[in-house]
Design a protein around this motif. Structure first.
Motif, PDB file in Angstrom:
ATOM      1  N   SER A   1     -24.484  44.838  14.547  1.00  0.00           N
ATOM      2  CA  SER A   1     -24.985  45.753  15.304  1.00  0.00           C
ATOM      3  C   SER A   1     -24.622  45.627  16.839  1.00  0.00           C
ATOM      4  CB  SER A   1     -26.424  45.700  15.221  1.00  0.00           C
ATOM      5  OG  SER A   1     -27.196  46.769  15.948  1.00  0.00           O
ATOM      6  N   ASP A   2     -24.579  46.680  17.524  1.00  0.00           N
ATOM      7  CA  ASP A   2     -24.550  46.679  18.936  1.00  0.00           C
ATOM      8  C   ASP A   2     -25.828  46.567  19.751  1.00  0.00           C
ATOM      9  OD1 ASP A   2     -25.164  49.431  18.457  1.00  0.00           O
ATOM     10  OD2 ASP A   2     -23.629  50.296  19.602  1.00  0.00           O
ATOM     11  N   SER A   3     -27.059  46.451  19.149  1.00  0.00           N
ATOM     12  CA  SER A   3     -28.281  46.446  19.512  1.00  0.00           C
ATOM     13  C   SER A   3     -28.892  45.006  19.017  1.00  0.00           C
ATOM     14  CB  SER A   3     -29.119  47.356  18.922  1.00  0.00           C
ATOM     15  OG  SER A   3     -30.473  47.379  19.684  1.00  0.00           O
ATOM     16  N   SER A   4     -29.838  44.757  19.721  1.00  0.00           N
ATOM     17  CA  SER A   4     -30.483  43.416  19.316  1.00  0.00           C
ATOM     18  C   SER A   4     -31.920  43.664  19.269  1.00  0.00           C
ATOM     19  CB  SER A   4     -30.236  42.228  20.396  1.00  0.00           C
ATOM     20  OG  SER A   4     -30.674  42.626  21.838  1.00  0.00           O
ATOM     21  N   TRP A   5     -32.697  42.636  18.515  1.00  0.00           N
ATOM     22  CA  TRP A   5     -34.059  42.476  18.654  1.00  0.00           C
ATOM     23  C   TRP A   5     -34.622  41.371  18.260  1.00  0.00           C
ATOM     24  CZ3 TRP A   5     -30.685  45.637  15.237  1.00  0.00           C
ATOM     25  CH2 TRP A   5     -30.310  45.077  14.138  1.00  0.00           C
ATOM     26  N   LEU A   6     -35.993  40.936  18.243  1.00  0.00           N
ATOM     27  CA  LEU A   6     -36.390  39.648  17.950  1.00  0.00           C
ATOM     28  C   LEU A   6     -35.950  39.267  16.672  1.00  0.00           C
ATOM     29  CD1 LEU A   6     -38.474  37.562  19.261  1.00  0.00           C
ATOM     30  CD2 LEU A   6     -40.346  38.616  17.602  1.00  0.00           C
TER      31      LEU A   6
ATOM     32  N   TYR B   1     -32.514  38.595  16.171  1.00  0.00           N
ATOM     33  CA  TYR B   1     -31.194  39.024  15.900  1.00  0.00           C
ATOM     34  C   TYR B   1     -30.601  39.493  17.539  1.00  0.00           C
ATOM     35  CZ  TYR B   1     -27.358  41.837  14.244  1.00  0.00           C
ATOM     36  OH  TYR B   1     -25.959  42.698  14.001  1.00  0.00           O
ATOM     37  N   SER B   2     -29.886  38.619  17.813  1.00  0.00           N
ATOM     38  CA  SER B   2     -29.071  38.692  19.207  1.00  0.00           C
ATOM     39  C   SER B   2     -27.702  38.249  19.275  1.00  0.00           C
ATOM     40  CB  SER B   2     -30.056  37.953  20.311  1.00  0.00           C
ATOM     41  OG  SER B   2     -29.920  36.525  19.839  1.00  0.00           O
ATOM     42  N   GLU B   3     -27.369  37.333  18.581  1.00  0.00           N
ATOM     43  CA  GLU B   3     -25.861  36.782  18.835  1.00  0.00           C
ATOM     44  C   GLU B   3     -24.709  37.756  18.505  1.00  0.00           C
ATOM     45  OE1 GLU B   3     -23.095  33.073  17.527  1.00  0.00           O
ATOM     46  OE2 GLU B   3     -25.288  33.032  17.137  1.00  0.00           O
ATOM     47  N   PRO B   4     -24.929  38.424  17.172  1.00  0.00           N
ATOM     48  CA  PRO B   4     -23.955  39.515  17.249  1.00  0.00           C
ATOM     49  C   PRO B   4     -23.804  40.562  18.243  1.00  0.00           C
ATOM     50  CG  PRO B   4     -24.850  39.139  14.986  1.00  0.00           C
ATOM     51  CD  PRO B   4     -25.827  38.344  16.279  1.00  0.00           C
ATOM     52  N   ALA B   5     -24.904  41.200  18.831  1.00  0.00           N
ATOM     53  CA  ALA B   5     -24.861  42.154  19.905  1.00  0.00           C
ATOM     54  C   ALA B   5     -24.463  41.364  21.019  1.00  0.00           C
ATOM     55  CB  ALA B   5     -26.344  42.348  20.121  1.00  0.00           C
TER      56      ALA B   5
ATOM     57  N   GLY C   1     -28.026  50.243  25.523  1.00  0.00           N
ATOM     58  CA  GLY C   1     -27.885  49.321  26.514  1.00  0.00           C
ATOM     59  C   GLY C   1     -26.926  48.577  26.633  1.00  0.00           C
ATOM     60  N   GLY C   2     -26.115  48.280  25.658  1.00  0.00           N
ATOM     61  CA  GLY C   2     -24.902  47.332  25.505  1.00  0.00           C
ATOM     62  C   GLY C   2     -23.694  47.386  26.680  1.00  0.00           C
ATOM     63  N   LEU C   3     -23.001  48.582  26.615  1.00  0.00           N
ATOM     64  CA  LEU C   3     -22.183  48.788  27.604  1.00  0.00           C
ATOM     65  C   LEU C   3     -22.857  48.892  29.065  1.00  0.00           C
ATOM     66  CD1 LEU C   3     -19.452  49.739  28.788  1.00  0.00           C
ATOM     67  CD2 LEU C   3     -20.606  52.395  28.661  1.00  0.00           C
TER      68      LEU C   3
END
Length: 363
Positions: A182-187, A189-193, A225-227
């Protein structure tokens, strides 16, 4: 239009996990080296538009033109494809004579997308031999689905909006043992984003050599918000506290500005926006935490303002989509309004990103 000064600048959101330096890795040289593994990698130009600047009453406008990025027509070519290249790197380094398509041939990546993130994942998966499965909501145009299939992805329609397709992608990853990218992250799940955002550092690395003067202002469009977070990280790395950074969202998907007002991650509510690739109702927690500390302003624009800017720029050889021009639309709207921000006057030097090529659903 709605515009807020960021009250958490240089402090960060209250009562949120501490932001660690490694959460966004500002190492563009490493990112550029790793992305060179991808045969389609190449830089995109930054153009100066004094004509546009004069029309809106500023000194100069620099536009980072991402429409030709890696043949995918969007900045997002640097995101998921970079994250996949990062996973392929250990195999390729230990097997230098092997073809890239052997690196990840037993792996399946899955994501939800409004189009461009899925294209990047599909392209990266095909280059390194993996399988790509992309979940699309019913609101995503069929033209994007066809593009994805053209890159070898399996497309599955699920849900009435992006958030619903994301739920379906997460469930599929859990049930089938696929890797969620994913290009998003949540509690939790953050490393791939973070890896996806790290790929966006390459945009900033290129700008360092393309812009002859530091910008006073940077206008960045945002969905999850990734970009915006990745480019903000590079702007702070290159020019420190110099530029005022303005984050621009659709007024129907104001998940970042709503979160800033609430002081915590918040879900936005609104109609479907014509800024389809920015029509995200929940922020990436990682991007939000970073932008809360580093962005100076958050603002929203209407679909009408985005469409008008899209048509205006097309007349000046900068054809894109309402999503692609949203940062410039924020700048234009602000310059034409009675509201203002610090230093946005006839001396301002502004940087913005044209983030995707024109499509059949551009208006």
């Amino acid at each position: 239009m709605r515009i807020n000064t960021n009250p958490y600048r240089q402090k960060g959101l209250p009562d949120q996990p501490n932001f660690e330096p490694g959460d966004i890795v500002v190492n563009p040289e490493a990112a550029v080296r790793l992305m060179s593994l991808c045969p389609a990698a190449h830089s995109t130009p930054t153009v100066s538009s004094l004509k546009i600047a004069e029309q809106i009453g500023i000194a100069n406008l620099y536009v980072k033109d991402e429409r030709g990025r890696m043949g995918l027509g969007s900045f997002k070519a640097l995101g998921a494809a970079f994250a996949i290249a990062k996973q392929a790197a250990p195999y390729l380094e230990s097997n230098p004579d092997s073809a890239p398509e052997n690196a990840l041939r037993d792996k399946t990546f899955v994501c939800a997308s409004a189009g461009n993130h899925g294209l990047s994942m599909a392209a990266g998966a095909r280059i390194f031999g993996a399988t790509a499965v992309v979940y699309l909501s019913q609101t995503v145009p069929e033209s994007f689905a066809e593009k994805l299939r053209g890159k070898g992805a399996t497309v599955i329609r699920e849900g009435h909006d992006y958030e619903a397709s994301m739920v379906a992608a997460r469930q599929a990853a859990d049930l089938k043992g696929w890797q969620l990218l994913s290009d998003s992250s949540w509690l939790g799940y953050s490393e791939p984003a973070r890896d996806v955002m790290e790929g966006y550092l390459i945009i900033g690395s290129e700008m360092e050599h393309q812009i002859p003067e530091p910008p006073t202002h940077v206008f960045l469009q945002a969905g999850v918000g990734g970009l915006a977070a990745g480019v903000t990280a590079m702007c702070r790395h290159l020019w420190q506290e110099g530029p005022k950074i303005v984050i621009v969202e659709p007024e129907d998907a104001p998940c970042l500005i709503d979160s800033i007002e609430a002081g915590k991650p918040s879900r936005a509510h609104g109609a479907v926006s014509n800024m389809g690739r920015l029509d995200c109702k929940e922020p990436s927690h990682l991007a939000l935490r970073y932008l809360a500390r580093e962005a100076d302003y958050f603002m929203t624009i209407s679909d009408t303002e985005a469409k008008a800017t899209c048509q205006w720029l097309a007349e000046q050889d900068l054809a894109s989509t309402p999503s692609g021009v949203a940062g410039i639309a924020g700048l234009k709207t602000l310059c034409e309004s009675d509201d203002t921000i610090d230093g946005l006057d006839q001396t301002a030097i502004v940087l913005a990103i044209l983030s995707e090529e024109a499509t059949s659903d551009a208006t």
